[in-house]
Design an enzyme around this catalytic site. Structure first.
Site, PDB file in Angstrom:
ATOM      1  N   HIS A   1       0.841  -1.198   0.000  1.00 13.89           N
ATOM      2  CA  HIS A   1       0.000   0.000   0.000  1.00 13.89           C
ATOM      3  C   HIS A   1       0.876   1.247   0.000  1.00 13.89           C
ATOM      4  CE1 HIS A   1       1.074   0.155   4.221  1.00 13.89           C
ATOM      5  NE2 HIS A   1       0.555  -1.042   4.401  1.00 13.89           N
TER       6      HIS A   1
HETATM    7  P1  TYD Z   1      -1.614  -3.010   8.000  1.00 12.26           P
HETATM    8  O1  TYD Z   1      -1.072  -1.628   8.087  1.00 12.26           O
HETATM    9  O2  TYD Z   1      -2.609  -3.298   6.929  1.00 12.26           O
HETATM   10  O3  TYD Z   1      -0.417  -4.045   7.932  1.00 12.26           O
HETATM   11  P2  TYD Z   1       0.616  -4.275   6.734  1.00 12.26           P
HETATM   12  O4  TYD Z   1       0.876  -2.932   6.135  1.00 12.26           O
HETATM   13  O5  TYD Z   1       1.824  -4.853   7.359  1.00 12.26           O
HETATM   14  O6  TYD Z   1      -0.008  -5.237   5.797  1.00 12.26           O
HETATM   15  O7  TYD Z   1      -2.249  -3.361   9.428  1.00 12.26           O
HETATM   16  C1  TYD Z   1      -2.710  -4.657   9.747  1.00 12.26           C
HETATM   17  C2  TYD Z   1      -3.755  -4.531  10.842  1.00 12.26           C
HETATM   18  O8  TYD Z   1      -3.202  -3.973  12.022  1.00 12.26           O
HETATM   19  C3  TYD Z   1      -4.941  -3.661  10.461  1.00 12.26           C
HETATM   20  O9  TYD Z   1      -6.117  -4.317  10.914  1.00 12.26           O
HETATM   21  C4  TYD Z   1      -4.769  -2.411  11.255  1.00 12.26           C
HETATM   22  C5  TYD Z   1      -3.914  -2.802  12.419  1.00 12.26           C
HETATM   23  N1  TYD Z   1      -2.960  -1.752  12.810  1.00 12.26           N
HETATM   24  C6  TYD Z   1      -3.199  -0.996  13.930  1.00 12.26           C
HETATM   25  O10 TYD Z   1      -4.213  -1.153  14.643  1.00 12.26           O
HETATM   26  N2  TYD Z   1      -2.279  -0.044  14.294  1.00 12.26           N
HETATM   27  C7  TYD Z   1      -1.160   0.176  13.572  1.00 12.26           C
HETATM   28  O11 TYD Z   1      -0.340   1.049  13.943  1.00 12.26           O
HETATM   29  C8  TYD Z   1      -0.938  -0.597  12.379  1.00 12.26           C
HETATM   30  C9  TYD Z   1       0.265  -0.390  11.520  1.00 12.26           C
HETATM   31  C10 TYD Z   1      -1.870  -1.552  12.052  1.00 12.26           C
END
Ligand code: TYD
Length: 134
Positions: free
Chosen positions: A51
């Protein structure tokens, strides 16, 4: 835009008792930190990320082990391997990024200048390309 990505060589205090590195708010990294999170226990072959952020900057550090940070500005892609805990990669807003090639027991630390907000995310690469190239 990939030009704005920077590899940060963080301070390294070498010591026979074990080495020490650090970063401070807006000193070694170019923004005020609002949030730090970490990614760990990544199964072999998995990817994280995939993303871009509309208005959020970050620094990614491999505190332990190694992984690749793959960056795309809508035109070209660049792959960085992080395998030392004193290197950080600075990524400005509106860069598509994912992390892959995680070694066993790797630990990715990410410091950002914004709280978690799902509205910050662009999760569709086609939409990202459209936005950066318009
Ligand atoms: P995401 O940012 O989509 O992970 P990646 O970029 O590694 O694929 O986040 C995964 C999940 O974690 C999503 O449900 C949101 C949660 N999350 C938080 O609650 N706080 C945070 O600081 C982050 C980065 C994610």
């Amino acid at each position: 835009m990939l030009d704005s990505i920077r590899l940060l060589n963080l301070p390294k205090i070498l010591d026979d008792r074990g080495n020490l590195s650090f970063f401070e708010n807006s000193n070694q990294i170019p923004f005020d930190i609002k949030r730090v999170y970490w990614i760990y226990d990544v199964p072999g072959g998995e990817q994280r990320g995939g993303h871009a952020y509309k208005d959020l900057q970050e620094v990614i550090i491999a505190l332990s082990g190694s992984f690749d940070v793959v960056l795309h500005d809508g035109r070209e892609e660049k792959r960085f391997t992080l395998n030392r805990s004193y290197y950080g990669i600075y990524i400005p807003k509106m860069i598509w990024r994912h992390l892959d090639n995680f070694s066993t027991n790797s630990l990715a630390l990410i410091a950002t200048d914004e709280h978690y907000n799902p509205d910050q995310y662009i999760r569709d690469f086609g939409q990202f390309k459209h936005l950066v190239n318009e």
